[in-house]
Design a protein around this motif. Structure first.
Motif, mmCIF file in Angstrom:
data_model
loop_
_atom_site.group_PDB
_atom_site.id
_atom_site.type_symbol
_atom_site.label_atom_id
_atom_site.label_comp_id
_atom_site.label_asym_id
_atom_site.label_seq_id
_atom_site.Cartn_x
_atom_site.Cartn_y
_atom_site.Cartn_z
ATOM 1 N N TRP A 77 24.459 44.891 22.153
ATOM 2 C CA TRP A 77 24.471 44.998 20.691
ATOM 3 C C TRP A 77 23.070 44.860 20.109
ATOM 4 N N VAL A 109 21.659 48.214 20.289
ATOM 5 C CA VAL A 109 22.206 49.055 19.219
ATOM 6 C C VAL A 109 21.451 48.803 17.918
ATOM 7 N N SER A 110 21.167 47.537 17.634
ATOM 8 C CA SER A 110 20.448 47.210 16.399
ATOM 9 C C SER A 110 19.042 47.794 16.397
ATOM 10 N N GLU A 149 20.252 52.629 17.446
ATOM 11 C CA GLU A 149 21.203 53.373 16.634
ATOM 12 C C GLU A 149 21.231 52.906 15.176
ATOM 13 N N LEU A 199 27.904 56.345 13.951
ATOM 14 C CA LEU A 199 27.861 55.013 14.560
ATOM 15 C C LEU A 199 29.001 54.143 14.048
ATOM 16 N N LEU A 202 31.784 53.261 16.905
ATOM 17 C CA LEU A 202 31.519 51.962 17.517
ATOM 18 C C LEU A 202 31.919 50.781 16.640
ATOM 19 N N ASN A 230 22.518 42.894 13.733
ATOM 20 C CA ASN A 230 23.076 44.126 13.181
ATOM 21 C C ASN A 230 23.429 44.035 11.702
#
Length: 207
Positions: free
Chosen positions: A99, A102-103, A106, A136, A140, A163
């Motif tokens: 994660w 991802v931060s 994406e 996104l 997700l 995030n």
């Protein structure tokens, strides 16, 4: 006086990450405001701290860190005695790392880029950033948060903190969360954490 220094910019979601965790952990620290409009982040003095010329930067005695998620990991490992913000279980820790990635990619390329485009007139393809953000959220975040209160496990972790900021301010990039009730509920859960500091709105800071 605390030995911790955080080089901060209120409008930066990246800088919000360590600022939020420092306050959640009730850690004393010194804020050093960086005037990016005047180019202070590219000054020789600042480049000695962060050669990339980016905010945030962080100092704790002899430890100097230059990346927001790395600062989160450091704070969680050094100052969270209960090890809740970064689980010690290998699988959970790896999920947190996923994660964090991802931060950094994406979320950065989606809601963050869309926000930068609108707030600072940056030469970014706003439409493409918006498209990436919705993709996104659809593939997700919303499906995951439909089944889970937090991104990893049964308690908030640094994955949630990392995030949060750019999704909470998605509207500043002309991205709506109206069709994402589970993302919206997750943001509210984070904001209700004792000691949590919300990401400030650009309208309030730039007024």
């Amino acid at each position: 006086m605390s030995t911790i220094k955080l080089y901060d910019v209120p409008l930066s979601g990246h800088a919000h990450r360590p600022r939020a965790l420092l306050k959640l952990l009730n850690i004393e620290y010194q804020t050093i405001a960086v005037d990016m409009m005047s180019g202070e982040h590219k000054s020789p003095e600042f480049l000695k701290i962060n050669p990339l010329g980016q905010v945030p930067a962080f100092i704790d005695d002899s430890v100097v860190l230059r990346e927001s998620t790395a600062i989160l990991v450091y704070l969680a490992l050094k100052y969270d005695d209960k090890r809740t913000w970064l689980p010690s279980d290998p699988a959970a820790a790896a999920e947190v790392q996923a994660w964090l990635s991802v931060s950094s990619k994406e979320v950065y390329e989606g809601p963050c880029a869309a926000r930068i485009s609108k707030l600072f007139k940056a030469p970014i393809d706003h439409g493409k950033a918006v498209e990436k953000a919705y993709q996104l959220f659809d593939t997700l975040f919303e499906p995951h948060l439909e089944k889970n209160n937090w991104l990893v496990g049964e308690k908030p972790t640094i994955a949630d903190i990392a995030n949060y900021a750019y999704i909470a301010t998605a509207h500043e990039g002309e991205i709506s969360l109206d069709n994402y009730p589970h993302i919206s509920a997750w943001l509210k859960r984070i904001e209700m954490l004792e000691g949590f500091e919300k990401m400030p709105s650009a309208a309030d800071i730039m007024a």
